[in-house]
Design a protein around this motif. Sequence first.
Motif, mmCIF file in Angstrom:
data_model
loop_
_atom_site.group_PDB
_atom_site.id
_atom_site.type_symbol
_atom_site.label_atom_id
_atom_site.label_comp_id
_atom_site.label_asym_id
_atom_site.label_seq_id
_atom_site.Cartn_x
_atom_site.Cartn_y
_atom_site.Cartn_z
ATOM 1 N N GLY A 173 5.034 11.352 6.664
ATOM 2 C CA GLY A 173 4.257 11.310 5.433
ATOM 3 C C GLY A 173 3.228 10.200 5.371
ATOM 4 O O GLY A 173 3.298 9.219 6.111
ATOM 5 N N CYS A 174 2.248 10.420 4.480
ATOM 6 C CA CYS A 174 1.190 9.422 4.285
ATOM 7 C C CYS A 174 0.667 9.533 2.860
ATOM 8 O O CYS A 174 0.571 10.634 2.315
ATOM 9 C CB CYS A 174 0.049 9.643 5.279
ATOM 10 N N GLU A 175 0.365 8.384 2.290
ATOM 11 C CA GLU A 175 -0.187 8.380 0.922
ATOM 12 C C GLU A 175 -1.545 7.688 0.877
ATOM 13 O O GLU A 175 -2.004 7.307 -0.175
ATOM 14 C CB GLU A 175 0.805 7.680 -0.030
ATOM 15 N N GLN A 176 -2.157 7.495 2.041
ATOM 16 C CA GLN A 176 -3.428 6.750 2.046
ATOM 17 C C GLN A 176 -4.594 7.618 1.557
ATOM 18 O O GLN A 176 -5.572 7.107 1.041
ATOM 19 C CB GLN A 176 -3.715 6.194 3.443
ATOM 20 N N ASN A 177 -4.486 8.904 1.729
ATOM 21 C CA ASN A 177 -5.507 9.829 1.229
ATOM 22 C C ASN A 177 -6.932 9.547 1.688
ATOM 23 O O ASN A 177 -7.861 9.479 0.869
ATOM 24 C CB ASN A 177 -5.467 9.878 -0.311
ATOM 25 N N CYS A 178 -7.114 9.390 2.981
ATOM 26 C CA CYS A 178 -8.472 9.306 3.517
ATOM 27 C C CYS A 178 -9.157 10.632 3.152
ATOM 28 O O CYS A 178 -8.522 11.695 3.212
ATOM 29 C CB CYS A 178 -8.433 9.115 5.034
ATOM 30 N N THR A 179 -10.424 10.573 2.792
ATOM 31 C CA THR A 179 -11.033 11.757 2.172
ATOM 32 C C THR A 179 -11.199 12.940 3.125
ATOM 33 O O THR A 179 -11.407 14.070 2.689
ATOM 34 C CB THR A 179 -12.407 11.408 1.562
ATOM 35 N N TYR A 180 -11.142 12.673 4.444
ATOM 36 C CA TYR A 180 -11.326 13.767 5.410
ATOM 37 C C TYR A 180 -10.003 14.382 5.865
ATOM 38 O O TYR A 180 -9.987 15.330 6.636
ATOM 39 C CB TYR A 180 -12.070 13.247 6.656
ATOM 40 N N CYS A 181 -8.868 13.827 5.397
ATOM 41 C CA CYS A 181 -7.585 14.146 6.026
ATOM 42 C C CYS A 181 -6.683 14.985 5.123
ATOM 43 O O CYS A 181 -6.499 14.673 3.944
ATOM 44 C CB CYS A 181 -6.898 12.839 6.404
ATOM 45 N N ILE A 182 -6.108 16.003 5.702
ATOM 46 C CA ILE A 182 -5.251 16.922 4.940
ATOM 47 C C ILE A 182 -3.765 16.515 5.015
ATOM 48 O O ILE A 182 -2.932 17.034 4.269
ATOM 49 C CB ILE A 182 -5.471 18.384 5.453
ATOM 50 N N ILE A 183 -3.471 15.584 5.888
ATOM 51 C CA ILE A 183 -2.057 15.252 6.144
ATOM 52 C C ILE A 183 -1.266 14.873 4.881
ATOM 53 O O ILE A 183 -0.164 15.387 4.674
ATOM 54 C CB ILE A 183 -1.945 14.175 7.254
ATOM 55 N N PRO A 184 -1.787 13.998 4.009
ATOM 56 C CA PRO A 184 -0.983 13.651 2.828
ATOM 57 C C PRO A 184 -0.569 14.882 2.014
ATOM 58 O O PRO A 184 0.539 14.940 1.488
ATOM 59 C CB PRO A 184 -1.894 12.725 2.031
ATOM 60 N N LYS A 185 -1.467 15.877 1.943
ATOM 61 C CA LYS A 185 -1.139 17.100 1.184
ATOM 62 C C LYS A 185 -0.075 17.913 1.911
ATOM 63 O O LYS A 185 0.793 18.521 1.304
ATOM 64 C CB LYS A 185 -2.393 17.970 1.041
ATOM 65 N N GLY B 4 5.133 8.064 14.182
ATOM 66 C CA GLY B 4 5.241 8.547 12.804
ATOM 67 C C GLY B 4 3.843 8.916 12.376
ATOM 68 O O GLY B 4 2.893 8.835 13.155
ATOM 69 N N ILE B 5 3.705 9.333 11.127
ATOM 70 C CA ILE B 5 2.365 9.666 10.634
ATOM 71 C C ILE B 5 1.626 8.382 10.276
ATOM 72 O O ILE B 5 0.430 8.246 10.500
ATOM 73 C CB ILE B 5 2.473 10.584 9.387
ATOM 74 N N HIS B 6 2.357 7.430 9.734
ATOM 75 C CA HIS B 6 1.719 6.175 9.282
ATOM 76 C C HIS B 6 2.766 5.071 9.441
ATOM 77 O O HIS B 6 3.376 4.629 8.463
ATOM 78 C CB HIS B 6 1.301 6.348 7.814
ATOM 79 N N ILE B 7 2.975 4.632 10.691
ATOM 80 C CA ILE B 7 4.152 3.800 10.971
ATOM 81 C C ILE B 7 4.085 2.402 10.357
ATOM 82 O O ILE B 7 5.105 1.780 10.141
ATOM 83 C CB ILE B 7 4.487 3.701 12.474
ATOM 84 N N ILE C 18 -1.494 2.508 14.805
ATOM 85 C CA ILE C 18 -1.179 1.701 13.607
ATOM 86 C C ILE C 18 -2.478 1.286 12.923
ATOM 87 O O ILE C 18 -3.488 1.019 13.580
ATOM 88 C CB ILE C 18 -0.292 0.481 14.004
ATOM 89 N N GLU C 19 -2.443 1.238 11.595
ATOM 90 C CA GLU C 19 -3.633 0.867 10.821
ATOM 91 C C GLU C 19 -3.855 -0.644 10.880
ATOM 92 O O GLU C 19 -2.889 -1.419 10.872
ATOM 93 C CB GLU C 19 -3.452 1.311 9.369
ATOM 94 N N ILE C 20 -5.102 -1.059 10.877
ATOM 95 C CA ILE C 20 -5.448 -2.483 11.045
ATOM 96 C C ILE C 20 -4.771 -3.374 9.992
ATOM 97 O O ILE C 20 -4.293 -4.448 10.316
ATOM 98 C CB ILE C 20 -6.997 -2.675 11.046
ATOM 99 N N ALA D 62 -12.623 6.416 2.232
ATOM 100 C CA ALA D 62 -11.470 5.772 1.575
ATOM 101 C C ALA D 62 -10.577 5.058 2.588
ATOM 102 O O ALA D 62 -9.346 5.048 2.459
ATOM 103 C CB ALA D 62 -10.667 6.759 0.727
ATOM 104 N N ARG D 63 -11.211 4.469 3.589
ATOM 105 C CA ARG D 63 -10.472 3.638 4.545
ATOM 106 C C ARG D 63 -10.408 2.222 3.960
ATOM 107 O O ARG D 63 -11.434 1.682 3.549
ATOM 108 C CB ARG D 63 -11.184 3.612 5.906
ATOM 109 N N PRO D 64 -9.230 1.603 3.918
ATOM 110 C CA PRO D 64 -9.084 0.364 3.129
ATOM 111 C C PRO D 64 -9.431 -0.922 3.882
ATOM 112 O O PRO D 64 -8.653 -1.863 3.879
ATOM 113 C CB PRO D 64 -7.597 0.393 2.768
#
Length: 313
Positions: free
Chosen positions: A28-40, A72-75, A109-111, A149-151
Amino acid sequence: ETITKKPGTACIRDTQKHSRPIVKIQDGCEQNCTYCIIPKVRGGYRSTGSIEILKKIKDLEENGFEEVVLTGIHIGKYGVDLKNTYGLDRLIEDIMADTAMKRLRISSIEINEIDDGLLSIILKNRERIAPHFHIPLQSGSDAILSKMARPYTAVSFTEKVSIIRKVLPEITITTDVMTGFPGESDEDFNDTLEMVKKIRFSKLHVFKYSPRPGTRAFEFKDGVEGSVKSERSRKLRECGERSRDLFINKNIGKNHIVAAEMINPESGIASGTSGNYIKIYFRTGPGFEKIRGKLIELTAEEKYKDGLFARYI
Ligand code: SF4
């Protein structure tokens, strides 16, 4: 099949076909990058309990594997859904303390999730943790990062890379970059190109943006023409190949601890992955099955295909 008869080894059924088995630690992921369908599609953060993860790693270890990859999706968000403050750093610490797994690799992994705690645990256990981070950049333009929407910003990303390299000078950093995101101007693209040149990633995966129904970016009206996307991708790939060549050349003559993965039965040439994520080719005798999944020490002699050719030390 004998493996699956052991208690608690359901995961091994899926992972034993990999000579570097993957251990999924969260979904799972809750970051909701605008191009990504994974969180949905995959929903919110769900972490696997540490006891289960440790058990999987011990089972793999008992079955002769010497490198495992945490995925994982967002480790970096591992543990946010657990009740206490247990996170990826503490999980890695426990794996180091409670298992004898020879090498652990962290997948993408995200920065922002590479913090002092994680860096110090890697530093403390550098003999057993692969010196490799895959950190998706996506764009070097703040305007585009914000639209995605990359943080983070280009500056904060670059600064963090400097910190990482200061703490772990031997680290290899690879990345993903997207070209042709809606609204990407020549200037935005040049910012990305300059940033990629400056950071000198060891490997660059370049993707052309393509709209996904159901994402916010699908509604964006300022799409980039296909030919422009292709040209930008070509330039980025060229730049990526130059950095890659430099990186590969620097590794000739060095010793590498390689996870032996497969053999081409026709040529008799085997291959595996080094700690710093280079594909290493080597000749082996007929006993390859004995070393599959094991770590072996080789000296890189020359550039070969997409990696290096090496010999036993
Ligand atoms: S790109 Fe990665 S971080 Fe962003 S929403 Fe998708 S899975 Fe999450």
